[in-house]
Structure formats: structure tokens, C-alpha cells
Design an enzyme around this catalytic site. Sequence first.
Site, PDB file in Angstrom:
ATOM      1  N   LEU A  61      68.326  23.605  72.106  1.00  0.00           N
ATOM      2  CA  LEU A  61      68.218  23.278  71.144  1.00  0.00           C
ATOM      3  C   LEU A  61      67.394  23.701  70.231  1.00  0.00           C
ATOM      4  O   LEU A  61      66.032  23.284  70.750  1.00  0.00           O
ATOM      5  CB  LEU A  61      68.861  21.665  70.052  1.00  0.00           C
ATOM      6  CG  LEU A  61      69.667  21.446  70.352  1.00  0.00           C
ATOM      7  CD1 LEU A  61      70.402  19.257  69.707  1.00  0.00           C
ATOM      8  CD2 LEU A  61      70.748  21.590  69.607  1.00  0.00           C
ATOM      9  N   ASP A  62      67.261  24.380  69.409  1.00  0.00           N
ATOM     10  CA  ASP A  62      66.116  24.876  68.361  1.00  0.00           C
ATOM     11  C   ASP A  62      65.414  23.727  67.697  1.00  0.00           C
ATOM     12  O   ASP A  62      65.929  22.796  67.748  1.00  0.00           O
ATOM     13  CB  ASP A  62      66.355  26.059  67.267  1.00  0.00           C
ATOM     14  CG  ASP A  62      67.368  26.890  67.661  1.00  0.00           C
ATOM     15  OD1 ASP A  62      67.328  27.792  69.064  1.00  0.00           O
ATOM     16  OD2 ASP A  62      67.938  28.279  66.860  1.00  0.00           O
ATOM     17  N   PRO A  63      64.255  23.867  67.723  1.00  0.00           N
ATOM     18  CA  PRO A  63      63.190  22.549  66.974  1.00  0.00           C
ATOM     19  C   PRO A  63      64.034  22.306  65.631  1.00  0.00           C
ATOM     20  O   PRO A  63      63.583  21.531  65.396  1.00  0.00           O
ATOM     21  CB  PRO A  63      61.880  23.375  66.885  1.00  0.00           C
ATOM     22  CG  PRO A  63      61.787  25.048  68.349  1.00  0.00           C
ATOM     23  CD  PRO A  63      62.781  24.599  68.110  1.00  0.00           C
ATOM     24  N   ALA A  65      67.123  21.997  64.711  1.00  0.00           N
ATOM     25  CA  ALA A  65      68.388  22.098  65.070  1.00  0.00           C
ATOM     26  C   ALA A  65      68.333  20.481  65.048  1.00  0.00           C
ATOM     27  O   ALA A  65      66.973  20.251  66.026  1.00  0.00           O
ATOM     28  CB  ALA A  65      68.989  22.205  66.352  1.00  0.00           C
ATOM     29  N   ARG A 195      74.102  29.976  64.120  1.00  0.00           N
ATOM     30  CA  ARG A 195      73.174  30.917  63.094  1.00  0.00           C
ATOM     31  C   ARG A 195      73.394  32.760  62.560  1.00  0.00           C
ATOM     32  O   ARG A 195      73.691  32.854  61.408  1.00  0.00           O
ATOM     33  CB  ARG A 195      71.428  31.109  63.486  1.00  0.00           C
ATOM     34  CG  ARG A 195      70.979  32.031  64.234  1.00  0.00           C
ATOM     35  CD  ARG A 195      70.143  32.825  64.077  1.00  0.00           C
ATOM     36  NE  ARG A 195      69.574  31.711  64.949  1.00  0.00           N
ATOM     37  CZ  ARG A 195      67.810  30.966  64.996  1.00  0.00           C
ATOM     38  NH1 ARG A 195      66.921  31.974  64.389  1.00  0.00           N
ATOM     39  NH2 ARG A 195      67.049  29.904  65.348  1.00  0.00           N
TER      40      ARG A 195
END
Length: 321
Positions: A61-63, A65, A195
Site C-alpha cells: 500500500l502506498d504511504p 493509502a 490512481r
Amino acid sequence: MDDAVRSAPRRGPRPARQRIQRRALHGVLLLDKPVGLSSNDALQKAKWLLRAEKAGHTGTLDPLATGLLPLCFGAATKFSQVSLDADKAYRATLALGRTTTTGDAEGDVLQQRPVAVDRAAIEAACARFTGPISQLPPMHSALKRDGKALYEYARAGIEVEREPRQVTIHAIDIIDWQADTLVIDVRCSKGTYIRTLGQDIGEALGCGAHLSALRRTGSGPLRVADAVTLEQLAALDEAAREALLKPVDWLLSDWPCVALPEDEAGRFLTGLRRRVRLADAPAVRVYGPQPSAFLGSAHIASGELIADRLLSPVEVQGLIS
């Protein structure tokens, strides 16, 4: 800085860092990752709190998110691919009218356009991207190229060629829409870039969009409602933390079950194929005799039980002791 302050001696030696005694720990923890932490940072914090020897997460998971991040400990790491391959569910917030360099709120604004849409246009745009679609992976992603993540190239101002990938959007539900903010729930196959989906929906609406917030709400049968935060985990004592771990075979709970007698279980654990009177199956979970001991995963082909991922005898003993 004042010279007197700079040259002031330290008051005594620095306290020694306490060394943590790691331990063999087996199971699955559902973590609700906070915003601002990378998936690996969240994993390391949970691993430290549980004093675990071995751990891994099941999908980055992206930071920016938040949400569901299943963590596997010990023997459970052998089955993390099951969660990696599972369908995912997200709640995404799109900021309409603005595109950014990264496709999310971290990037610089590239273009601003007026937002002149109605509910029917939003429904049509979402329907357009439901089903099998082709996506071009974004440059700001963890996908590797020649051993480097794409975001490393992007930060250096380099754009590299990428191959489109086929993904499936099972459903897009409109949760809320007010002026330039659109909130949607997305159910999709693994490997989907939300995204990119947000950008595509924005272009279909003619105003552009970027992802302003993202929360993973599900992975296969797992739900974020059952997850624990790092703060909640830290507030518990060690016994309570360990009690939150799901069994090693939990990620396989919806697979068919095969039970073997003691002599067959021992042979299966050595990797030998076993004859079974069962129908072919692409994936099964295998157990030894009572008390039921999880042995690993396998598949059945032409009446043979063929091991895929096996626990070691030490791991099996650790699970039943």
C-alpha cells in the site's frame, strides 16, 4: 549555534538500546495501515511489537493509502501469495478538475479544468471502466524495471517504456458526489492501479482528476473491519497481541480440506505424492491426524495428491504444541 552550548559535555553515557529477544511466531495479523507509513515500515513496527523472527506483508500500500494490510508471520509467510493473488476492494476519493504529476495528492498540479458533470455522466464514466480493461502502470509505482522501482526513475525525471497490463474491475459503486469530490468503492483484480483508474475516470468526464485519498477495505474474504491499528496493538500486553493472530491456514480457509492418516501424513511432509480417491482440484489444504495438524497446500491431479507448499516438521510441531 553558541560555542558554549556546542562544546558542552554530555551528561553521562548514552543508554544502551534494549535488545529484543525474537521468537518463532506463526500466524496472520490483519493490520489497518495508517497514512504516512510505507507497508514495510508498518510491517517492521508490528514485527517489533510481536517480537517475531520472520514476517512479511501481502501486497504494498502506498504511504498515502490506509487500510487492510495482511501480515504473515513465520510459517504463514509460505502462503502469502494467496492474499497477493486475491481480488481487492478499495474506497477511493477523487478530486475532480485537477490532474497532478503523480496522479495523487502528493504531486504538483499539471492542469486545472472546470467541473461540469452530472450524476448520469459519472455513472456512464464508471460503467466505461467496469469489466476487463487495459492499464498502463504509472511511473510513480513500485513496479520494477531493470531492478529499480518505477518511482525511482520518476523522481529522477526519467520516463521509461511500460507494457499495458490486463486487469478486471468487477464493480464501481458511487458512494458520494459533491461538486469536485467523488467517492467510489472499487472491487477489482490484483494488480489494478486505482490512481490510474481515477485518472481515466477524470479524463472520461472531461475535467481530469487525481486520487486524494485511498483506503483498502478488503482482500479476498478479508475485511478491514476485522483489522487492528498499530496504536491498538501497542496498547495491548504481549499475550493479547499474540491472541490476535489468525491460524497459519487462515488464508486458505475457503479451500477444500484433505485429511490424511498418520502414516500418509508423514510421507506427504517429505514431498512424496500420495494416492487419493478424490476429484481433481487446483488447490487444497492438507491436515494430519487428530489433533488436526496443518501440513501445507497441495493440488490433486489424476488421483494423486501433489504437495505445493509444505510446513517443516518443526513448524508443524510448533503449531500443535
